[in-house]
Design a protein around this motif. Structure first.
Motif, short mmCIF file in Angstrom:
data_model
loop_
_atom_site.label_atom_id
_atom_site.label_comp_id
_atom_site.label_asym_id
_atom_site.label_seq_id
_atom_site.Cartn_x
_atom_site.Cartn_y
_atom_site.Cartn_z
N GLN A 3 0.83 -1.19 0.00
CA GLN A 3 0.00 0.00 0.00
C GLN A 3 0.87 1.24 0.00
OE1 GLN A 3 -3.34 0.38 2.50
NE2 GLN A 3 -3.85 -1.79 2.54
N LYS A 4 0.38 2.27 -0.68
CA LYS A 4 1.09 3.54 -0.68
C LYS A 4 1.06 4.12 0.73
CE LYS A 4 0.17 6.27 -4.23
NZ LYS A 4 1.45 6.27 -4.95
N PRO A 5 2.12 4.75 1.16
CA PRO A 5 2.16 5.27 2.53
C PRO A 5 1.31 6.54 2.69
CG PRO A 5 4.18 5.81 1.37
CD PRO A 5 3.40 4.92 0.45
N ILE A 6 1.03 6.86 3.94
CA ILE A 6 0.52 8.17 4.32
C ILE A 6 1.66 8.92 4.99
CG2 ILE A 6 -1.04 9.43 5.86
CD1 ILE A 6 -3.14 7.32 5.36
N ALA A 7 1.92 10.14 4.53
CA ALA A 7 2.98 10.97 5.11
C ALA A 7 2.36 12.05 5.98
CB ALA A 7 3.82 11.59 4.00
N PHE A 8 3.07 12.43 7.03
CA PHE A 8 2.64 13.49 7.94
C PHE A 8 3.76 14.53 8.05
CE2 PHE A 8 0.11 9.90 9.33
CZ PHE A 8 -1.11 10.44 9.68
N PHE A 9 3.36 15.79 8.08
CA PHE A 9 4.29 16.87 8.41
C PHE A 9 3.89 17.43 9.76
CE2 PHE A 9 4.89 21.48 8.75
CZ PHE A 9 6.27 21.56 8.67
N ALA A 10 4.86 17.54 10.70
CA ALA A 10 4.60 18.07 12.04
C ALA A 10 5.31 19.40 12.21
CB ALA A 10 5.08 17.09 13.10
N HIS A 11 4.54 20.46 12.45
CA HIS A 11 5.12 21.78 12.72
C HIS A 11 5.96 21.72 13.99
CE1 HIS A 11 5.31 26.14 13.45
NE2 HIS A 11 5.01 26.29 12.18
N HIS A 12 6.96 22.58 14.06
CA HIS A 12 7.92 22.52 15.16
C HIS A 12 7.41 23.14 16.45
CE1 HIS A 12 8.26 26.64 13.82
NE2 HIS A 12 8.85 26.93 14.96
N GLN A 13 6.41 24.06 16.37
CA GLN A 13 6.03 24.85 17.55
C GLN A 13 5.15 24.04 18.51
OE1 GLN A 13 7.11 27.81 18.39
NE2 GLN A 13 5.84 28.10 20.18
N GLY A 14 5.58 23.90 19.76
CA GLY A 14 4.80 23.17 20.76
C GLY A 14 4.82 21.67 20.51
N ARG A 15 4.10 20.94 21.35
CA ARG A 15 4.03 19.48 21.23
C ARG A 15 2.69 19.03 20.65
NH1 ARG A 15 7.88 16.44 23.50
NH2 ARG A 15 6.47 14.67 23.23
#
Length: 366
Positions: A3-15
């Protein structure tokens, strides 16, 4: 079948961004690969499943290589794109290289309007995590238009009136997504665990992880406004040096059992951070919301929506006098806590994952 992956981008500010991604990824089917792009991979040490981590350079505050480049105006369709910054070129290059290499089914962006545009330019379907605030500028609207859909980790009852209808029709509302799963206790049970008095009114003040700390001076006024009560402050505080300490005002610092203190409290004073709001809703406590400064008035807008539905008392600034505090606390104690409680959905993370999976399948059907 791969299966094709799902990618996530996480912003740096806070948790909050990282915690939300971890909560959702737990419910992505295990046969679906996951890749996470982040400048702070250490925030994903407790990731509940296997995932590839792509480290991004921290480009915040990095200098341009010449004054002339630094002085170039920002295009209206973008928010933060200084020229001649090595770290930014590397950051965006790694994002582009990763998308090209893994060819994801979806790219979930939490959050960045520029990266949503980059994803569309890379011919990769993107989903943007929705946040409150005045995001009517051309940059945000372009980011929304570039996406195949938006994911709102909150109840649609607190959506803003100025969010465009065309964007709302493409938004999936999960209900209130709380990343905390510690058990909710009765008030007395929590107080017994924490060795807190059963006969005092307890107010919990929560400082989030994305700012410089709760201002301590207004809390000293609060302690004087309710001298028979106990005031507990979780998280960092900001002192200016002129404050007087009081015996009924106690700093807890960073704690890992916030839910127990929430359950022990009679009321809560906090900002309008996403997870903070839903933690308070989960514990069903009267909520005095005093937003912190955030870009695009994110927290002020969210607090206003909470007040509109009767889920919180919203103050723009900290009370500065004893009568101000007493009025605000009386209003808070008069809230119907069921209105806030309905904004939390225990299955919100699972619903988010199911919707992302359904979108990944829908978009790639021949």
């Amino acid at each position: 079948m791969n299966q094709k992956p799902i990618a996530f981008f996480a912003h740096h500010q806070g948790r909050g961004h990282a915690n939300r991604i971890m909560a959702i990824s737990k419910h992505i089917p295990p046969e679906r690969p996951i890749t996470i792009l982040t400048a702070k991979p250490e925030q994903f040490e407790s990731l509940p499943r296997e995932a590839e981590l792509a480290r991004l350079p921290d480009m915040i505050g990095a200098p341009s290589r010449s004054k002339a480049l630094h002085n170039q105006a920002t295009p209206s369709v973008l928010h933060c794109v200084p020229l001649g910054v090595d770290e930014m070129r590397d950051h965006m290059g790694i994002v582009a290289q990763t998308l090209r290499a893994i060819d994801p089914a979806l790219f979930v962006i939490d959050v960045s309007a520029e990266i949503a545009l980059l994803s569309r330019i890379m011919s990769v379907p993107a989903v943007t995590i929705r946040m409150h605030g005045d995001r009517s500028d051309i940059g945000h609207l372009a980011g929304y238009e570039a996406c195949v859909g938006m994911l709102a980790p909150f109840d649609d009852a607190i959506e803003q009136d100025n969010y465009p209808d065309w964007a709302r029709s493409r938004t999936f509302y999960t209900g209130g997504l709380c990343t905390t799963k510690d058990p909710v206790l009765t008030r007395d049970e929590a107080r017994q665990r924490l060795d807190l008095p059963l006969d005092k009114r307890v107010t919990l003040v929560i400082a989030g992880g994305g700012g410089s700390g709760t201002p301590y001076a207004p809390l000293t006024v609060a302690a004087r406004a309710e001298p028979e009560g106990l005031w507990l402050v979780a998280g960092p505080v900001h002192r200016e040096g002129h404050e007087t300490d009081f015996g009924n005002l106690r700093e807890l610092g960073w704690i890992d059992n916030l839910t127990e203190f929430l359950c022990a409290a009679d009321r809560v004073v906090a900002s309008a951070g996403d997870n903070t709001v839903h933690e308070i809703a989960r514990a069903a406590k009267p909520f005095l919301c005093i937003p912190e400064w955030r870009y695009f008035d994110e927290q002020q807008a969210k607090a206003a929506e909470l007040a509109r539905v009767g889920a919180a008392i919203h103050l723009n600034t900290w009370p500065a006098s004893i009568p101000d505090w007493q009025r605000a606390l009386a209003d808070t104690d008069g809230l119907d806590v069921s209105r806030l409680a309905t904004l939390h959905d225990e299955e919100a993370a699972q619903k988010a994952a199911q919707w992302l999976e359904s979108e990944a399948r829908r978009l790639w059907v021949n």
